[in-house]
Design a protein around this motif. Structure first.
Motif, PDB file in Angstrom:
ATOM      1  N   LEU A  74      37.441  38.620  46.752  1.00 29.46           N
ATOM      2  CA  LEU A  74      37.119  38.062  45.438  1.00 29.46           C
ATOM      3  C   LEU A  74      36.207  36.853  45.595  1.00 29.46           C
ATOM      4  N   ARG A  75      36.550  35.977  46.510  1.00 23.94           N
ATOM      5  CA  ARG A  75      35.738  34.781  46.717  1.00 23.94           C
ATOM      6  C   ARG A  75      34.314  35.141  47.124  1.00 23.94           C
ATOM      7  N   ASN A  76      34.161  36.108  48.032  1.00 27.63           N
ATOM      8  CA  ASN A  76      32.829  36.510  48.485  1.00 27.63           C
ATOM      9  C   ASN A  76      32.012  37.118  47.354  1.00 27.63           C
ATOM     10  N   ARG A  77      32.642  37.975  46.573  1.00 25.35           N
ATOM     11  CA  ARG A  77      31.924  38.641  45.484  1.00 25.35           C
ATOM     12  C   ARG A  77      31.470  37.632  44.436  1.00 25.35           C
ATOM     13  N   VAL A  78      32.379  36.756  44.022  1.00 21.55           N
ATOM     14  CA  VAL A  78      32.027  35.763  43.001  1.00 21.55           C
ATOM     15  C   VAL A  78      30.996  34.781  43.556  1.00 21.55           C
ATOM     16  N   GLY A  79      31.121  34.439  44.831  1.00 20.13           N
ATOM     17  CA  GLY A  79      30.205  33.484  45.440  1.00 20.13           C
ATOM     18  C   GLY A  79      28.783  33.958  45.507  1.00 20.13           C
ATOM     19  N   LEU A  80      28.560  35.262  45.398  1.00 24.17           N
ATOM     20  CA  LEU A  80      27.198  35.802  45.431  1.00 24.17           C
ATOM     21  C   LEU A  80      26.657  36.069  44.032  1.00 24.17           C
ATOM     22  N   MET A  81      27.422  35.683  43.016  1.00 26.06           N
ATOM     23  CA  MET A  81      26.979  35.865  41.639  1.00 26.06           C
ATOM     24  C   MET A  81      26.332  34.591  41.105  1.00 26.06           C
ATOM     25  N   ARG A  82      25.566  34.753  40.041  1.00 29.48           N
ATOM     26  CA  ARG A  82      24.936  33.621  39.383  1.00 29.48           C
ATOM     27  C   ARG A  82      25.756  33.195  38.179  1.00 29.48           C
ATOM     28  N   ALA A  83      25.636  31.931  37.837  1.00 32.04           N
ATOM     29  CA  ALA A  83      26.255  31.449  36.611  1.00 32.04           C
ATOM     30  C   ALA A  83      25.685  32.238  35.437  1.00 32.04           C
ATOM     31  N   GLY A  84      26.570  32.685  34.558  1.00 32.04           N
ATOM     32  CA  GLY A  84      26.153  33.481  33.411  1.00 32.04           C
ATOM     33  C   GLY A  84      26.395  34.968  33.572  1.00 32.04           C
ATOM     34  N   ASP A  85      26.675  35.411  34.797  1.00 27.99           N
ATOM     35  CA  ASP A  85      26.987  36.827  35.012  1.00 27.99           C
ATOM     36  C   ASP A  85      28.324  37.163  34.355  1.00 27.99           C
ATOM     37  N   ASN A  86      28.390  38.350  33.777  1.00 22.23           N
ATOM     38  CA  ASN A  86      29.623  38.826  33.141  1.00 22.23           C
ATOM     39  C   ASN A  86      30.374  39.742  34.107  1.00 22.23           C
ATOM     40  N   VAL A  87      31.693  39.545  34.202  1.00 17.67           N
ATOM     41  CA  VAL A  87      32.520  40.348  35.096  1.00 17.67           C
ATOM     42  C   VAL A  87      33.764  40.818  34.358  1.00 17.67           C
ATOM     43  N   THR A  88      34.350  41.899  34.880  1.00 21.52           N
ATOM     44  CA  THR A  88      35.613  42.404  34.358  1.00 21.52           C
ATOM     45  C   THR A  88      36.654  42.320  35.458  1.00 21.52           C
ATOM     46  N   LEU A  89      37.725  41.595  35.187  1.00 19.57           N
ATOM     47  CA  LEU A  89      38.799  41.412  36.157  1.00 19.57           C
ATOM     48  C   LEU A  89      39.958  42.338  35.828  1.00 19.57           C
ATOM     49  N   GLY A  90      40.421  43.072  36.832  1.00 24.85           N
ATOM     50  CA  GLY A  90      41.659  43.820  36.696  1.00 24.85           C
ATOM     51  C   GLY A  90      42.808  42.923  37.098  1.00 24.85           C
ATOM     52  N   VAL A  91      43.786  42.714  36.204  1.00 22.28           N
ATOM     53  CA  VAL A  91      44.828  41.724  36.426  1.00 22.28           C
ATOM     54  C   VAL A  91      46.208  42.353  36.276  1.00 22.28           C
ATOM     55  N   LEU A  92      47.078  42.033  37.232  1.00 21.70           N
ATOM     56  CA  LEU A  92      48.487  42.393  37.138  1.00 21.70           C
ATOM     57  C   LEU A  92      49.250  41.137  36.740  1.00 21.70           C
ATOM     58  N   ARG A  93      49.920  41.181  35.578  1.00 23.12           N
ATOM     59  CA  ARG A  93      50.602  40.002  35.050  1.00 23.12           C
ATOM     60  C   ARG A  93      52.107  40.255  34.995  1.00 23.12           C
ATOM     61  N   ASP A  94      52.869  39.300  35.491  1.00 26.05           N
ATOM     62  CA  ASP A  94      54.334  39.371  35.503  1.00 26.05           C
ATOM     63  C   ASP A  94      54.836  40.577  36.290  1.00 26.05           C
ATOM     64  N   GLY A  95      54.016  41.041  37.225  1.00 24.97           N
ATOM     65  CA  GLY A  95      54.427  42.134  38.094  1.00 24.97           C
ATOM     66  C   GLY A  95      54.461  43.491  37.452  1.00 24.97           C
TER      67      GLY A  95
END
Length: 465
Positions: free
Chosen positions: A333-354
């Motif tokens: 995640l850190r590597n992918r986001v670190g290669l993006m520019r400010a203003g780029d739109n992303v979709t996060l898949g999130v697991l919440r409360d297990g």
């Protein structure tokens, strides 16, 4: 024809097909029928250059770090503590734009350079201008004024597979235009540059000191990566030590993205999601009662006013995917986001409360604060100003932390031993890579602060009570 014979026919056909495919993947046949890389090298070699660098940097005199030494010799606190160290280095580079004279190489090769000289295969030499560099990916871009140059075409990222033949070209041990060959051993390697942005190609093509910045090409003569590091028994990387059959290269898709920003801005302007993350370990799965197949990045903290907070990411969430691609570790995640520019739109898949799986759309933000006053995070740091490490810092890219930009002599931090120029690596065993992370970590520490500090060539612990 009996049943057994009928079964053997398609097997023989498949074997012939497999043999034909293998022969097509191998190097070309020479005039005498021998396999050879020569046709590829004739086109590629003129685009690989030799780079020599003259550099100097200010370094601390280690004796001045000892207060007893200073007191014994009567050296005042404000006396100069640095001396100039000069060095010469050699490496390699790749011409990627013949019309503009653009050459890609490694950032660690040209760091702190006073003069950069580029030598071509035809014997010509030119002074080079540093267009920009990015320590996070170890990529730098140079410019030379020259005509009749040869450039390498860039391969597509998805064209490379494990098992493909590759050729490494560079100048190891000052031996110009040395060629070695091997295969792609692995893709997506990480963990070589501390706090860097990594997605390395691993190869068994021999890469030695001096190969840094050279070309890794496929059998079509296309650039697939920039050679950057070797794995050595001495623990070396980025060209240190000696080769034991494991080399690494920055893949072309990272090179392309970095070069585009260096041409446009002279630097890489990374975006920021604004989360402190950790790996989903077996222990964490057990503690949170998660399924064994859950992987990704566990959100330990969401930075205030960050892109993550605005999008609705919460502490305790597990980010399992980014733009539909599953995440195995927090580093991905850190590597992918670190290669993006400010203003780029992303979709996060999130697991919440297990249990609940949701998708969150976020817009990558810009790092807003470059400096903070210590009083904003902890009363123990009043009189201290911190800032992010910048690319002109001698250890930028080699360590991760926040620099003490200024400190009042009457402050508690000064009396505890903290000094201007120190780099704080961690607080109470929690790594801090930016002022945002430092602020978030110290804000919740009510008692003693145990700082791990880099000072010159040494590391020490400083406690502030």
């Amino acid at each position: 024809m009996n049943g057994i014979q009928r079964m053997l026919v398609p097997r023989r056909t498949l074997a012939l097909w497999a043999l034909a495919a293998t022969l097509l993947a191998l190097p070309a046949l020479g005039h005498d029928g021998k396999l050879t890389f020569a046709p590829v090298l004739r086109d590629v070699a003129p685009a690989v250059v030799n780079i020599s660098v003259e550099s100097s940097r200010e370094v601390r005199n280690p004796w001045f770090n000892d207060p007893r030494f200073r007191r014994f010799f009567g050296i005042p606190e404000d006396a100069p503590q640095q001396m100039t160290r000069r060095a010469q280095n050699v490496g390699s580079g790749v011409i990627i734009d013949a019309d503009e004279g653009l050459v890609v190489t490694n950032q660690h090769l040209v760091r702190n350079s006073d003069r950069i000289r580029v030598s071509l295969k035809d014997g010509r030499s030119f002074d080079a201008e540093l267009v920009g560099s990015d320590p996070g990916t170890d990529v730098a871009l140079l410019s030379i004024e020259a005509e009749e140059l040869t450039q390498l075409p860039l391969a597509e990222a998805e064209s490379l597979e494990v098992g493909d033949f590759v050729i490494a070209i560079g100048n190891p041990f000052r031996l110009e235009h040395t060629v070695t060959a091997g295969i792609v051993s692995a893709l997506g390697r990480t963990g070589l540059i501390r706090q860097g942005y990594e997605d390395f190609i691993q190869t068994d093509a021999s890469i030695n000191p001096g190969n840094s910045g050279g070309a890794l090409v496929d059998l079509d003569g296309r650039l697939v990566g920039i050679n950057t590091a070797i794995f050595a028994p001495s623990g070396g990387g980025a060209g240190d030590g000696f080769n034991v059959g494991i080399g690494f290269a920055v893949p072309v898709h990272i090179v392309r993205g970095v070069v585009d920003q260096l041409i446009e801005f002279g630097e890489v302007r990374r975006g920021l999601l604004g989360v402190l993350i950790e790996d989903v370990t077996p222990e964490l799965r057990e503690a949170l009662d998660l399924a064994d197949d859950v992987t990704g990045a566990w959100v330990a903290r969401v930075v205030e006013r960050s892109a993550a907070q605005e999008a609705g990411v919460q502490e305790g969430d597990i980010i399992t995917s980014l733009d539909g691609d599953d995440l195995a570790t927090s580093a991905e995640l850190r590597n992918r986001v670190g290669l993006m520019r400010a203003g780029d739109n992303v979709t996060l898949g999130v697991l919440r409360d297990g249990e609940e799986r949701i998708r969150i759309k976020a817009t990558i933000g810009e790092p807003e604060r470059q400096t903070i006053a210590g009083a904003s995070s902890s009363s123990k740091l009043e009189g201290v100003e911190l800032r992010n490490l910048t690319d002109d810092h001698e250890r930028f890219g080699a360590i991760s932390g926040v620099e003490i930009a200024s400190i009042e002599r009457s402050s508690l931090a000064w009396r505890s031993g903290l000094r201007q120029g120190d780099v704080v690596l961690s607080v109470n065993r929690q790594v801090v890579g930016s002022v945002e992370e430092f602020d978030a970590v110290t804000a919740e520490q009510g008692g003693l602060l145990a700082l791990r500090v880099q000072r010159g060539e040494s590391r020490l612990f400083i406690t502030i009570r």
